[in-house]
Design an enzyme around this catalytic site. Structure first.
Site, PDB file in Angstrom:
ATOM      1  N   LYS A  55      41.184  78.045  76.204  1.00  0.00           N
ATOM      2  CA  LYS A  55      40.198  78.191  77.284  1.00  0.00           C
ATOM      3  C   LYS A  55      39.793  76.807  77.798  1.00  0.00           C
ATOM      4  O   LYS A  55      40.025  75.792  77.118  1.00  0.00           O
ATOM      5  CB  LYS A  55      38.973  78.945  76.763  1.00  0.00           C
ATOM      6  CG  LYS A  55      38.197  78.196  75.685  1.00  0.00           C
ATOM      7  CD  LYS A  55      37.172  79.086  74.994  1.00  0.00           C
ATOM      8  CE  LYS A  55      36.400  78.315  73.952  1.00  0.00           C
ATOM      9  NZ  LYS A  55      35.641  79.208  73.054  1.00  0.00           N
ATOM     10  N   TYR A 282      23.072  48.777  87.721  1.00  0.00           N
ATOM     11  CA  TYR A 282      21.886  49.506  88.194  1.00  0.00           C
ATOM     12  C   TYR A 282      20.728  49.366  87.211  1.00  0.00           C
ATOM     13  O   TYR A 282      20.918  49.461  85.994  1.00  0.00           O
ATOM     14  CB  TYR A 282      22.200  50.995  88.332  1.00  0.00           C
ATOM     15  CG  TYR A 282      23.002  51.360  89.540  1.00  0.00           C
ATOM     16  CD1 TYR A 282      22.563  51.071  90.828  1.00  0.00           C
ATOM     17  CD2 TYR A 282      24.218  52.032  89.399  1.00  0.00           C
ATOM     18  CE1 TYR A 282      23.308  51.430  91.941  1.00  0.00           C
ATOM     19  CE2 TYR A 282      24.970  52.407  90.505  1.00  0.00           C
ATOM     20  CZ  TYR A 282      24.500  52.103  91.779  1.00  0.00           C
ATOM     21  OH  TYR A 282      25.236  52.463  92.874  1.00  0.00           O
TER      22      TYR A 282
HETATM   23  C1  LIG Z   1      36.018  79.017  71.686  1.00  0.00           C
HETATM   24  C2  LIG Z   1      36.179  80.121  70.737  1.00  0.00           C
HETATM   25  C3  LIG Z   1      36.954  79.970  69.581  1.00  0.00           C
HETATM   26  C4  LIG Z   1      37.538  78.629  69.169  1.00  0.00           C
HETATM   27  O1  LIG Z   1      36.527  77.860  68.562  1.00  0.00           O
HETATM   28  P1  LIG Z   1      36.855  76.439  67.900  1.00  0.00           P
HETATM   29  O2  LIG Z   1      35.591  75.973  67.304  1.00  0.00           O
HETATM   30  O3  LIG Z   1      37.299  75.555  69.016  1.00  0.00           O
HETATM   31  O4  LIG Z   1      37.944  76.656  66.913  1.00  0.00           O
HETATM   32  C5  LIG Z   1      37.151  81.069  68.783  1.00  0.00           C
HETATM   33  N1  LIG Z   1      36.599  82.269  69.100  1.00  0.00           N
HETATM   34  C6  LIG Z   1      35.829  82.441  70.186  1.00  0.00           C
HETATM   35  C7  LIG Z   1      35.248  83.779  70.470  1.00  0.00           C
HETATM   36  C8  LIG Z   1      35.583  81.384  71.037  1.00  0.00           C
HETATM   37  O5  LIG Z   1      34.811  81.549  72.108  1.00  0.00           O
END
Ligand SMILES: *Cc1c(COP(=O)(O)O)cnc(C)c1O
Length: 392
Positions: A55, A282
Site C-alpha cells: 500500500k 529563514y
Molecule cells: C499496513 C498494514 C499491515 C502491514 O504493517 P507493517 O507494520 O508495515 O508490517 C498489515 N496489516 C494491515 C491491516 C495493515 O493496514
C-alpha cells in the site's frame, strides 16, 4: 565519495541518468527487498503464505517495482485503485484491499479480481448485488476488530455478522483477519494476547455459522517477528520488506537480517564561506560561531525531507557527517561542510543511506523528526525520482 550512475527504475533502458534534471534522487535496492522477503519466509516457515503489503506505493518505495520483484502469494493494498494499478503492471496474484472499497467501487473490485476486506453490511450488500449482476461469487475477507478500534466487526458482534454474511449468496467469506494495535511493544503483551483470544472466539463463531475461510491472517511485521502463535496461515508484512525495523519490531527482537532499501541523495549545488556572526536561512535561526563553509543542497520539505530536522539532522559528504544548519526550506537545505577535505560543488550528499563508513537510516531521521520511519519513506515525494542503485 560515491560515484553513481542512476537508472530510473520505471524505465531502466530508455533514460540512462539524471542528465538534464535536478540531482536529487532516491535509490531503491530491489535486491534488498528480495532478501528481506526471504528473511520473512524463513521466519514464518513452510505452510504459511506471505501477503506483501505494498500500500501507499510500497511505503514510498514504488509498488509496481517492488511487487514485481516479490514472489508473494498475496499482495495487500489500501485502496482498490492501488490494486488496479498492480493489475496494470502485470501482477496476477490475489490482491487484498485492506480498507475495503468505497461506494461505487464494487464493480471495479470484481473487474480487477481484487478481494476486499468487508466489515459493514452495506458494503457486503453492494458487492453481493454487483456479483449477482456479473453472475459470479466474490471472495471477501472479514475483518474482526479485536481492540484496535479502527476498522472491523467488533468481536462481540462477530456471531451476528457471521449470520448476516450467510444471507449473501454471491459472496464467499474466504478469509478472516484482525490487526494488532501494539505488537511492537513487549510491555503490551497481555493486550496482544487478549486480541488473539478475541480473534479465536470470533473465528469459532464464523465456523459455527458454516463459513470455511481458507485464509486466517493477523500478523503485521511486528507480530510476525514477536508472536509465532499469531501467524495464522498467511502473514501481512509491510515495513520489514523495506528494511524498516528499528522502530517497527520489539526492541527485544534479535537484530534481524534485514537490509535498508531506500537511499536518499542529492548533490551540492552551491558552496560559500560565511563569517562569524552571520546567520543562515529563514528566521535567522543559525548563527555562525566561526568561519563556516556552507553547502546548499537542492532538496527540501516538498521532497519530503522533514522541516523538523532544521538545525538537528545531518547528511554525509565524502564519508563524513555534515550537520544541517538553519531551517530546511521548501526546496533547499543548508549543511555545514567546514573541515570536509576537498569538498566541492557536485559532491554527493547522502541524506538516507551509506557513504563510506557512515550511515543514516530512515529510523534515525524519524527519531530526530519525532515520527516513525514509515512516515519518512512514505513522505519522499513524487518530485524525487526513484532510481536503481546500480553503479558502474
Ligand atoms: C499496513 C498494514 C499491515 C502491514 O504493517 P507493517 O507494520 O508495515 O508490517 C498489515 N496489516 C494491515 C491491516 C495493515 O493496514
Amino acid at each position: 565519495m560515491i560515484e553513481h550512475s542512476q537508472i530510473p527504475i520505471e524505465s531502466a533502458s530508455s533514460e540512462s541518468d539524471l542528465a538534464g534534471r535536478r540531482p536529487t534522487w532516491a535509490e531503491i535496492d530491489l535486491d534488498a527487498v528480495a532478501a528481506n522477503f526471504r528473511a520473512v519466509r524463513e521466519r514464518v516457515g513452510a505452510g504459511v503464505g506471505v501477503m506483501a503489503v505494498v500500500k501507499a506505493d510500497a511505503y514510498g518505495h514504488g509498488a509496481a517495482v517492488c511487487a514485481r520483484r516479490l514472489s508473494a502469494e498475496w499482495f495487500g493494498v489500501a485502496l482498490p485503485e492501488e490494486g488496479a494499478e498492480l493489475r496494470r503492471v502485470g501482477i496476477t496474484e490475489p490482491v487484498l484491499c485492506l480498507e475495503g472499497f468505497w461506494e461505487g467501487q464494487a464493480e471495479l473490485c470484481l473487474r480487477e479480481r481484487l478481494t476486499p476486506v468487508v466489515y459493514r453490511r452495506e458494503a457486503a450488500e453492494a458487492l453481493d448485488a454487483a456479483a449477482q449482476t456479473a453472475g459470479v461469487v466474490a471472495d471477501v475477507h472479514v475483518k474482526i476488530d479485536t481492540g484496535m478500534n479502527r476498522l472491523g466487526v467488533r468481536d462481540e458482534d462477530a456471531a451476528e455478522f457471521a449470520a448476516v454474511m450467510r444471507e449473501f449468496k454471491h459472496l464467499r467469506v474466504d478469509g478472516l483477519m484482525t490487526h494488532f494495535a501494539a505488537a511492537d511493544d513487549a510491555g503490551q503483551t497481555c493486550f496482544t494476547e487478549e486480541q488473539l483470544a478475541r480473534f479465536q472466539a470470533a473465528q469459532a463463531a464464523f465456523h459455527f455459522h458454516g463459513h470455511q475461510p481458507r485464509f486466517t491472517h493477523l500478523a503485521n511485521s511486528a507480530t510476525l517477528f514477536a508472536y509465532p502463535a499469531a501467524h495464522g496461515n498467511l502473514v501481512r508484512p509491510g515495513g520489514v520488506l523495506y528494511g524498516l525495523w528499528r522502530d517497527v519490531l520489539q526492541p527485544s527482537s534479535q537484530t534481524p537480517s534485514l537490509h535498508p532499501v531506500m537511499s536518499l541523495r542529492s548533490r551540492i549545488s552551491h558552496l560559500k564561506s560565511v563569517r562569524t556572526g552571520e546567520t543562515l536561512g529563514y528566521g535567522c535561526t543559525f548563527t555562525a560561531t566561526r568561519p563556516t563553509l556552507v553547502a546548499t543542497l537542492p532538496i527540501g520539505y516538498h521532497d519530503g525531507y522533514p522541516r523538523a530536522l532544521s538545525n538537528r539532522g545531518r547528511v554525509i559528504v565524502r564519508g563524513q557527517f555534515a550537520p544541517i544548519v538553519g531551517r530546511i526550506s521548501m526546496d533547499l537545505t543548508l549543511v555545514d561542510v567546514t573541515g570536509i577535505h576537498g569538498v566541492e560543488v557536485g559532491d554527493v550528499a547522502t541524506l538516507i543511506g551509506t557513504d563510506g563508513d557512515q550511515s543514516i537510516s530512515a529510523e534515525d531521521l524519524a527519531q530526530l523528526a519525532g515520527t516513525i520511519s514509515y512516515e519518512i519513506t512514505c513522505g519522499i515525494s513524487r518530485r524525487v525520482p526513484r532510481m536503481s542503485p546500480k553503479s558502474f
